[in-house]
Write a protein that holds these residues in place. Structure first.
Motif, PDB file in Angstrom:
ATOM      1  N   THR A  60       0.846  -1.193   0.000  1.00  0.00           N
ATOM      2  CA  THR A  60       0.000   0.000   0.000  1.00  0.00           C
ATOM      3  C   THR A  60       0.880   1.241   0.000  1.00  0.00           C
ATOM      4  OG1 THR A  60      -0.146   0.097   2.417  1.00  0.00           O
ATOM      5  CG2 THR A  60      -1.861  -1.135   1.251  1.00  0.00           C
ATOM      6  N   ASN A  61       0.336   2.322  -0.489  1.00  0.00           N
ATOM      7  CA  ASN A  61       0.981   3.627  -0.483  1.00  0.00           C
ATOM      8  C   ASN A  61      -0.131   4.649  -0.310  1.00  0.00           C
ATOM      9  OD1 ASN A  61       2.672   5.930  -1.000  1.00  0.00           O
ATOM     10  ND2 ASN A  61       3.977   4.693  -2.341  1.00  0.00           N
ATOM     11  N   ARG A  62       0.229   5.924  -0.226  1.00  0.00           N
ATOM     12  CA  ARG A  62      -0.777   6.980  -0.117  1.00  0.00           C
ATOM     13  C   ARG A  62      -0.402   8.145  -1.005  1.00  0.00           C
ATOM     14  NH1 ARG A  62      -4.828   6.506   2.811  1.00  0.00           N
ATOM     15  NH2 ARG A  62      -5.327   8.692   2.577  1.00  0.00           N
ATOM     16  N   ILE A  63      -1.438   8.773  -1.575  1.00  0.00           N
ATOM     17  CA  ILE A  63      -1.220   9.913  -2.452  1.00  0.00           C
ATOM     18  C   ILE A  63      -1.949  11.156  -1.964  1.00  0.00           C
ATOM     19  CG2 ILE A  63      -3.135   9.286  -3.975  1.00  0.00           C
ATOM     20  CD1 ILE A  63       0.176  10.936  -5.001  1.00  0.00           C
ATOM     21  N   GLY A  64      -2.912  11.045  -1.071  1.00  0.00           N
ATOM     22  CA  GLY A  64      -3.762  12.162  -0.685  1.00  0.00           C
ATOM     23  C   GLY A  64      -5.097  12.061  -1.394  1.00  0.00           C
ATOM     24  N   SER A  65      -6.089  12.732  -0.878  1.00  0.00           N
ATOM     25  CA  SER A  65      -7.440  12.618  -1.412  1.00  0.00           C
ATOM     26  C   SER A  65      -7.492  12.951  -2.898  1.00  0.00           C
ATOM     27  CB  SER A  65      -8.379  13.559  -0.651  1.00  0.00           C
ATOM     28  OG  SER A  65      -9.652  13.586  -1.265  1.00  0.00           O
ATOM     29  N   VAL A  66      -8.229  12.140  -3.635  1.00  0.00           N
ATOM     30  CA  VAL A  66      -8.431  12.402  -5.061  1.00  0.00           C
ATOM     31  C   VAL A  66      -9.896  12.746  -5.344  1.00  0.00           C
ATOM     32  CG1 VAL A  66      -6.509  10.944  -5.749  1.00  0.00           C
ATOM     33  CG2 VAL A  66      -8.792   9.964  -5.589  1.00  0.00           C
ATOM     34  N   ASN A 379      -9.965   8.398  -0.834  1.00  0.00           N
ATOM     35  CA  ASN A 379      -9.171   8.950   0.271  1.00  0.00           C
ATOM     36  C   ASN A 379      -7.681   8.946  -0.012  1.00  0.00           C
ATOM     37  OD1 ASN A 379     -11.393   9.558   1.800  1.00  0.00           O
ATOM     38  ND2 ASN A 379     -11.185   7.819   3.201  1.00  0.00           N
ATOM     39  N   GLY A 380      -7.277   8.450  -1.178  1.00  0.00           N
ATOM     40  CA  GLY A 380      -5.875   8.506  -1.564  1.00  0.00           C
ATOM     41  C   GLY A 380      -5.067   7.270  -1.261  1.00  0.00           C
ATOM     42  N   GLY A 381      -5.723   6.175  -0.891  1.00  0.00           N
ATOM     43  CA  GLY A 381      -4.988   4.928  -0.719  1.00  0.00           C
ATOM     44  C   GLY A 381      -4.634   4.331  -2.066  1.00  0.00           C
TER      45      GLY A 381
END
Length: 388
Positions: A60-66, A379-381
């Motif tokens: 998993t990583n995160r990018i921030g809300s899209v 949610n950016g996951g």
């Protein structure tokens, strides 16, 4: 369902956006078809998950809300490039889930992301085309209108399809504008990604209900293929727009016209191979034998690519607000608004497996890189799945 002109206040109401040209922009896919006092349709019961096809979460990583961003997950080799609504752009190694590079633009985005594996391009809500190289901003150019379609980076150029139905090309190294073309159309346009891709030496774009082949060197039109036409008596009923994603196999390009049709064109001849009525809001995917897509009510459909005849339909995911699909091996992969990823059999639509994410809803059509299925949530996951 409503529309707001540019000079009216609070243009963000009801999921609508205005653009500088005065064209009306609508988000229709989520419009309710029932009155506020009526009960909403209940999603079909999924039943117990029987994992016919083994799949495991690899990273998993995160990018921030899209949320609110018409996101495209771009893949090139082992690298997945994604962006967030607030201006984070990241290239992720699909083998490990770790960052290759990450940039914070500190401004909200309206479209992203396009890449050729080296340069990445996004468009800000202030109508700036921004090109990054290995996470560093190389240049930016102001645009005359909003953009919802991810830029296309190809052949040393960056191509931008704007919401006012203009198409422009920029030098990828310098940002110098090479040419621009303006098309006329109906006064409404969707606030979601359209059609823009390269097919050999031809630039292919969607304008209203037409797939158009252009010379990428100067923007001149080589051919036009009408996939759908305007109908009805008012602006809403006459709205016809091609939406991403598309399915390309050789010279065959298949696409969806919003709430109107699904069809394929031959890019070598510039002719329509077939078109069938369809009532969906998101794109299609497939291979040389079959094409798959979801209708607005959650019915998933398979078509024979050669002639458009139906192979199968399934209501197993009805009323679940599905993404555009990804055909991956024996599976049709599709996400829903509860954050579930569904794997359906390409043969008959029967369930093969389903995986959970963070519950915020899948934000974009799934993608594949380095034998890894990649999905992004609202949610950016960012999740990577692999077969067992």
């Amino acid at each position: 369902m409503a529309f707001i002109r540019e000079n009216e206040a609070k243009c963000g109401l009801f999921g609508l956006r205005c653009i500088v040209s005065g064209v009306l922009v609508a988000t229709l896919a989520g419009c309710s078809l029932w009155s506020s006092g009526a009960a909403k349709p209940v999603p079909a019961d999924l039943g117990a998950n029987v994992a016919v096809l083994g799949v495991r979460q690899a990273w998993t990583n995160r990018i921030g809300s899209v949320a609110g961003l018409p996101l495209d997950i771009h893949t090139a080799g082992n690298v997945v490039t994604v962006a967030s609504s607030d201006g984070i752009v990241a290239a992720i190694d699909a083998r490990t889930g770790g960052d290759v590079w990450r940039a914070a633009l500190a401004e909200p985005l309206s479209a992203g992301v396009g890449s050729d594996g080296k340069s990445a391009a996004v468009v800000s809500r202030s109508n700036a085309l921004i090109v990054l190289d290995a996470g560093r901003e190389r240049w930016r150019q102001s645009l005359a209108a909003q953009v919802f379609t991810p830029p296309l980076v190809a052949g040393g150029r960056v191509f931008v399809l704007s919401a006012d139905r203009s198409l422009a090309a920029f030098d990828a190294a310098t940002g110098h504008k090479l040419w621009s073309q303006q098309r006329s159309g109906d006064p409404l346009i969707l606030r979601q990604a359209g059609v823009l891709l390269a097919v050999g030496d031809t630039l292919v774009a969607g304008f209203a209900g037409r797939i158009v082949g252009l010379n990428p060197d100067n923007g001149s039109v080589r051919w036009e293929a009408p996939l759908a036409s305007s109908r009805g008596t008012n602006d809403v009923e006459r709205l016809v727009e091609l939406v991403g994603r598309t399915s390309r196999v050789g010279d065959s390009i298949c696409a969806r016209a919003f709430q109107t049709a699904v069809g394929c064109v031959n890019a070598a001849r510039g002719s329509v191979a077939w078109a069938q009525p369809a009532n969906g809001a998101d794109g299609v995917h497939g291979d040389g034998e079959a094409l798959f897509g979801a209708e607005s009510n959650g019915t998933v459909v398979g078509w024979r690519r050669s002639d458009g005849s139906r192979l199968w339909t399934t209501d197993r995911l009805k009323h679940r607000k599905l993404t555009a699909p990804l055909l991956l091996g024996r599976s049709v992969v599709i996400g829903d608004d509860t954050g579930l990823i569904h794997l359906l059999s390409r043969t008959d639509g029967s369930p093969l497996n389903r995986m959970a994410t963070d519950g915020s809803g899948i934000a974009a059509a799934p993608a594949v890189a380095a034998d890894t299925l990649v999905v992004v949530t609202r949610n950016g996951g960012v999740y990577g799945f692999r077969p067992d």
